[in-house]
Design a protein around this motif. Sequence first.
Motif, short mmCIF file in Angstrom:
data_model
loop_
_atom_site.label_atom_id
_atom_site.label_comp_id
_atom_site.label_asym_id
_atom_site.label_seq_id
_atom_site.Cartn_x
_atom_site.Cartn_y
_atom_site.Cartn_z
N TYR A 114 0.80 -1.22 0.00
CA TYR A 114 0.00 0.00 0.00
C TYR A 114 0.84 1.27 0.00
CZ TYR A 114 -4.19 -2.75 1.23
OH TYR A 114 -5.25 -3.63 1.23
N GLU A 115 2.14 1.17 -0.21
CA GLU A 115 3.02 2.31 0.01
C GLU A 115 3.72 2.78 -1.26
OE1 GLU A 115 3.35 3.99 2.82
OE2 GLU A 115 2.03 2.65 3.96
N ASN A 116 3.88 4.12 -1.36
CA ASN A 116 4.75 4.72 -2.36
C ASN A 116 6.17 4.72 -1.79
OD1 ASN A 116 6.36 7.09 -3.41
ND2 ASN A 116 4.66 7.14 -4.85
N PRO A 117 7.13 4.07 -2.43
CA PRO A 117 8.45 3.91 -1.79
C PRO A 117 9.19 5.22 -1.53
CG PRO A 117 8.48 3.16 -4.07
CD PRO A 117 7.06 3.39 -3.73
N LEU A 118 9.06 6.19 -2.43
CA LEU A 118 9.79 7.44 -2.24
C LEU A 118 9.14 8.31 -1.17
CD1 LEU A 118 10.82 8.41 -5.88
CD2 LEU A 118 11.94 6.87 -4.25
N TYR A 119 7.82 8.36 -1.16
CA TYR A 119 7.15 9.13 -0.11
C TYR A 119 7.38 8.47 1.24
CZ TYR A 119 3.60 11.86 2.29
OH TYR A 119 2.95 12.70 3.17
N LEU A 120 7.33 7.14 1.29
CA LEU A 120 7.61 6.44 2.54
C LEU A 120 9.04 6.73 3.01
CD1 LEU A 120 6.70 4.39 4.73
CD2 LEU A 120 7.53 2.57 3.21
N ALA A 121 9.98 6.80 2.08
CA ALA A 121 11.36 7.10 2.44
C ALA A 121 11.48 8.49 3.06
CB ALA A 121 12.26 7.00 1.21
#
Length: 348
Positions: free
Chosen positions: A84-91
């Motif tokens: 469920y995650e956007n990897p760059l925003y999560l980073a």
Amino acid sequence: MRAFGFLSFGHYGPQQGSATRTARDMLTQTIALAEGADEIGVNGAYVRVHHFARQAASPMPLLAAMAARTQRIEVGTGVIDLRYENPLYLAEEAAALDLIADGRIALGMSRGSPETALRGYEAFGYTGSADPRGADLARDTFALFLRAIDGEPLVPGDPQMVGAGVRLPIEPRSATLRDHLWWGSGSRPSAVETGKLGLNMMSSTLLTEATGQPFHVLQREQIDLFRAAYREAGHTGRPRVSVSRSVFPLVDARDRAYFGRGTDADQIGVIDGFRSTFGKTYAAEPDVLIEELLADEAVMAADTLMLTVPNQLGVDYNLHVLDSFARYVAPALGWKPNTAGPVEGDPA
């Protein structure tokens, strides 16, 4: 075991007797529970993450508030569902949280457990999975997330803004974030992969395997395989390992009314299509609990024990459970309170 924390599933709803009837109740009470646990000396405050359910869902605002209102306790997740995650925003979010908390975080991540929504991650915009459980999405997300937090320039810059040929990394970044990442491992093969990656490992109250061995023995094998893979991959740190248990010291009439049925047994069942082993609940007088937990090979092999708490019973009762464990059980297991400093894993 050197440390313990609480793990809240973040349930809320208008059920009779629930202290968390609304989402606001659940969120504010989780923050209050972290504050109280910090004062007791508890080492960690962790939250589950689920979507399309009356449970905690978006952990970053909650963890930031918990970190801002506490001084020593570690805050984290068990676990973030990477489908469920956007990897760059999560980073970006994870780095900001690590900086706000001054490194007091333990971000557990994985493919996640079964959700109430059918392929709910597709409604979030994450499509194209060739796996009916979305595991390939989670793996790809995590791989890009790791590249991002390591500072790799990932995106072409606008030549008019930054010059020709420049690629940009995400901002902000935290130099300590990778050390505070955990993979939620539910099997022995995934434990080996976690060790190879040099991450910390969270093992929960179930394993998607059933060999006929007691749960704690099977989980101890998982921990040993993780540590061996970590060493063989050439990592030289002190990897953390946590296990989860439901543990209730019976010290007053309330405890006996809620949990006086006593310690139950391991169970075998099917989850997400896998025949799985579920760990038992421990509920007994403190002296009995000490004997039972000392005999639990996985609890004693891990550095951190996560106690699943009945969050709908309210802050006061859950602080009572944590305080009882800290007073009457944890010292005999090797516990050091959070005033002793950050928790460390075993040397590789």
